[in-house]
Scaffold this motif. Structure first.
Motif, PDB file in Angstrom:
ATOM      1  N   LEU A  98      55.075  12.797  24.981  1.00  0.00           N
ATOM      2  CA  LEU A  98      54.765  14.227  25.037  1.00  0.00           C
ATOM      3  C   LEU A  98      54.653  14.812  23.626  1.00  0.00           C
ATOM      4  N   ASN A  99      55.514  14.342  22.730  1.00  0.00           N
ATOM      5  CA  ASN A  99      55.466  14.833  21.344  1.00  0.00           C
ATOM      6  C   ASN A  99      54.154  14.475  20.652  1.00  0.00           C
ATOM      7  N   SER A 100      53.511  13.393  21.126  1.00  0.00           N
ATOM      8  CA  SER A 100      52.255  12.978  20.508  1.00  0.00           C
ATOM      9  C   SER A 100      51.080  13.824  20.972  1.00  0.00           C
ATOM     10  N   GLY A 101      51.342  14.760  21.907  1.00  0.00           N
ATOM     11  CA  GLY A 101      50.283  15.648  22.385  1.00  0.00           C
ATOM     12  C   GLY A 101      49.724  15.268  23.739  1.00  0.00           C
ATOM     13  N   ASN A 102      50.184  14.176  24.311  1.00  0.00           N
ATOM     14  CA  ASN A 102      49.686  13.766  25.624  1.00  0.00           C
ATOM     15  C   ASN A 102      50.257  14.669  26.713  1.00  0.00           C
ATOM     16  N   ARG A 103      49.426  15.121  27.623  1.00  0.00           N
ATOM     17  CA  ARG A 103      49.854  15.957  28.741  1.00  0.00           C
ATOM     18  C   ARG A 103      49.330  15.401  30.067  1.00  0.00           C
ATOM     19  N   THR A 104      49.241  14.082  30.148  1.00  0.00           N
ATOM     20  CA  THR A 104      48.804  13.426  31.380  1.00  0.00           C
ATOM     21  C   THR A 104      49.867  12.419  31.787  1.00  0.00           C
ATOM     22  N   CYS A 105      50.267  12.457  33.059  1.00  0.00           N
ATOM     23  CA  CYS A 105      51.232  11.478  33.559  1.00  0.00           C
ATOM     24  C   CYS A 105      50.557  10.108  33.595  1.00  0.00           C
ATOM     25  N   LEU A 106      51.176   9.120  32.956  1.00  0.00           N
ATOM     26  CA  LEU A 106      50.560   7.796  32.847  1.00  0.00           C
ATOM     27  C   LEU A 106      50.386   7.121  34.201  1.00  0.00           C
ATOM     28  N   ARG A 107      51.298   7.369  35.118  1.00  0.00           N
ATOM     29  CA  ARG A 107      51.243   6.686  36.413  1.00  0.00           C
ATOM     30  C   ARG A 107      50.291   7.372  37.386  1.00  0.00           C
ATOM     31  N   SER A 108      50.411   8.689  37.501  1.00  0.00           N
ATOM     32  CA  SER A 108      49.588   9.402  38.497  1.00  0.00           C
ATOM     33  C   SER A 108      48.280   9.923  37.921  1.00  0.00           C
ATOM     34  N   GLN A 109      48.172   9.933  36.581  1.00  0.00           N
ATOM     35  CA  GLN A 109      47.019  10.506  35.872  1.00  0.00           C
ATOM     36  C   GLN A 109      46.863  12.008  36.129  1.00  0.00           C
ATOM     37  N   GLU A 110      47.930  12.631  36.615  1.00  0.00           N
ATOM     38  CA  GLU A 110      47.920  14.074  36.869  1.00  0.00           C
ATOM     39  C   GLU A 110      48.117  14.834  35.557  1.00  0.00           C
ATOM     40  N   VAL A 111      47.341  15.879  35.336  1.00  0.00           N
ATOM     41  CA  VAL A 111      47.529  16.736  34.170  1.00  0.00           C
ATOM     42  C   VAL A 111      48.807  17.543  34.378  1.00  0.00           C
ATOM     43  N   LEU A 112      49.694  17.505  33.411  1.00  0.00           N
ATOM     44  CA  LEU A 112      51.006  18.130  33.566  1.00  0.00           C
ATOM     45  C   LEU A 112      50.930  19.625  33.287  1.00  0.00           C
ATOM     46  N   SER A 113      51.460  20.416  34.211  1.00  0.00           N
ATOM     47  CA  SER A 113      51.452  21.873  34.026  1.00  0.00           C
ATOM     48  C   SER A 113      52.544  22.310  33.059  1.00  0.00           C
TER      49      SER A 113
END
Length: 450
Positions: A98-113
């Motif tokens: 998350l600190n690296s800027g990623n906002r996508t769940c790796l398993r579900s590929q859902e964009v995190l709110s």
């Protein structure tokens, strides 16, 4: 597979093959810690993970339930937390992502709110109970200072990748990526999540002057090595038509550090059978053998690791023999510069008659007897007795010489009595072979008396 078990049969079980790959990986990580003074927690954790899995495969230790493992690190979770997507990760690794800027769940590929992390107390309790049941130390949560290095001090990953398209920024961006992917597990995982990310990074392979700039060249090779450590990236890299040829070219023409890292990268990629085939078809064996022959200590070890992994594929053994690996590996045994690793390679080739005869004709019998008596490595004793058996099977003259040596020293009988199971079984087979020679000698003497 177990290096000694690998030598036993071309049709070795898949589990044995996995043991050999784990041993090779553990060997690489321990060398980083011991030889290169790599004191990062990241390296120790990878070694611990490989050792735990090796222990399970070798001694039948309980397999960790899949849902107890962090999807990012592959390790038993210390502090499981739940994302808004409902998926569970180990806190330290998902926080790093998350600190690296990623906002996508790796398993579900859902964009995190949101990036809220909720402790998964139930799973933590289940892990604790499972550890107690199997007498396994409960892993403690990572400390705040804990050694997982985030993107603090580095440019964001996406910015570094964007800089790959600028000739003026490529070199510095690659240096940053080398450091980031070495220290940061999450960055390796993140690179493989989006289909265009690794190809974007690899666009630098066509940069003018890449191979003529030793520092830029080594940073690029080492970054590929670091990325390949993440399991999912091995196929992505192997399937890219630029990667393996680039690594082989680096093996041939790079400086010694670059050649060593290229060999290590090929070793990492060769964990996949499909990559083993490509690596050999594209001509990697010859430069790997040259590196085993001419490289420094670390480079030789990296070359030996790659050759061993490649030769786990039965079809690659003949090609390795033709490229001269037997003579080079045997020289490393005789000069005692790389005994254990070289014996492991040679034991894989014991079913190749020309390989065995070459060893036998180069002082193999007395040297192997010496290794069995003096080595402290169980695998080397086992591989040495396996090679002795192969030599005696193919060469009757060397068989008689081995019998004479055994009658003087009782080396094989001692190994049969006190060696570990694998070595003891192989020693027993060799004794049976030698006893046949003894019986024929007695019959011959009896005929002459008559």
């Amino acid at each position: 597979m177990d290096k000694s078990g690998a030598a036993e049969s071309a049709a070795a079980p898949a589990e044995d093959k996995k043991v050999g790959e784990l041993k090779s990986e553990l060997w690489r990580l321990v060398r980083l810690i011991v030889d290169d003074d790599d004191g990062r927690v990241d390296t120790y954790d990878e070694a611990a993970k490989a050792l735990a899995e090796l222990k399970y495969l070798t001694f039948g230790s309980p397999k960790v339930p899949q849902h107890f493992l962090c999807p990012i690190s592959g390790m038993l979770m210390r502090d499981p937390v739940i994302l808004v997507s409902g998926e569970t990760y180990d806190r330290a690794f998902i926080q790093e992502l998350l600190n690296s800027g990623n906002r996508t769940c790796l398993r579900s590929q859902e964009v995190l709110s949101n990036a809220i992390l909720t402790p998964n107390h139930l799973l933590r309790t289940m892990i604790s109970e499972w550890c107690k049941e199997h007498d396994i130390p409960l892993p403690q949560p990572w400390s705040q200072d804990g050694g997982l290095i985030t993107t603090i001090g580095h440019k964001p990953l996406h910015e570094l990748l964007d800089n790959m398209s600028s000739l003026s920024l490529q070199k510095e961006a690659m240096k940053e990526l080398r450091l980031l992917t070495k220290h940061n597990k999450a960055s390796r995982a993140l690179l493989g999540e989006k289909p265009d990310t690794i190809p974007q990074l690899l666009s630098v392979l066509s940069a003018p002057g890449l191979t003529s700039d030793p520092e830029f060249h080594d940073d690029t090779v080492t970054t590929i090595l670091n990325i390949s450590i993440h399991e999912r990236n091995k196929k992505i890299l192997g399937d890219d038509p630029r990667v393996i040829p680039f690594l082989i070219n680096s093996l041939k023409y790079g400086d010694m550090a670059t050649r060593s890292n290229a060999a290590a990268a090929l070793f990492s990629l060769s964990a996949l059978d499909s990559n083993k085939v490509k690596i050999v078809e594209l001509g990697a064996i010859k430069p790997l053998v040259q590196l085993l022959k001419q490289g420094g200590e670390t480079a030789r070890r990296d070359a030996a690791s790659a050759i061993f992994n490649i030769c786990l594929d039965p079809e690659n053994k003949e090609k390795a023999v033709k490229e001269g690996v037997v003579g080079v590996a045997w020289k490393r045994v005789m000069d005692k510069s790389l005994v254990d690793e070289s014996l492991a390679i040679l034991a894989l080739l014991q079913r190749k008659q020309e390989a065995v005869l070459e060893i036998g004709g180069s002082g193999g019998v007395p040297a192997l007897f010496g290794i069995i008596r003096e080595s402290t490595s169980r695998e080397s004793k086992e591989n040495a007795v396996a090679l002795l058996h192969a030599i005696c099977k193919w060469d009757p003259v060397k068989r008689r010489k081995a019998l004479e040596e055994e009658n003087l020293s009782n080396t094989i009988r001692t190994l049969c009595d006190v060696g570990h199971r694998g070595a003891s079984e192989k020693a027993g087979k060799l004794l049976l072979l030698l006893s046949g020679v003894e019986e024929r000698k007695k019959k011959t003497r009896g005929i002459r008396i008559l």
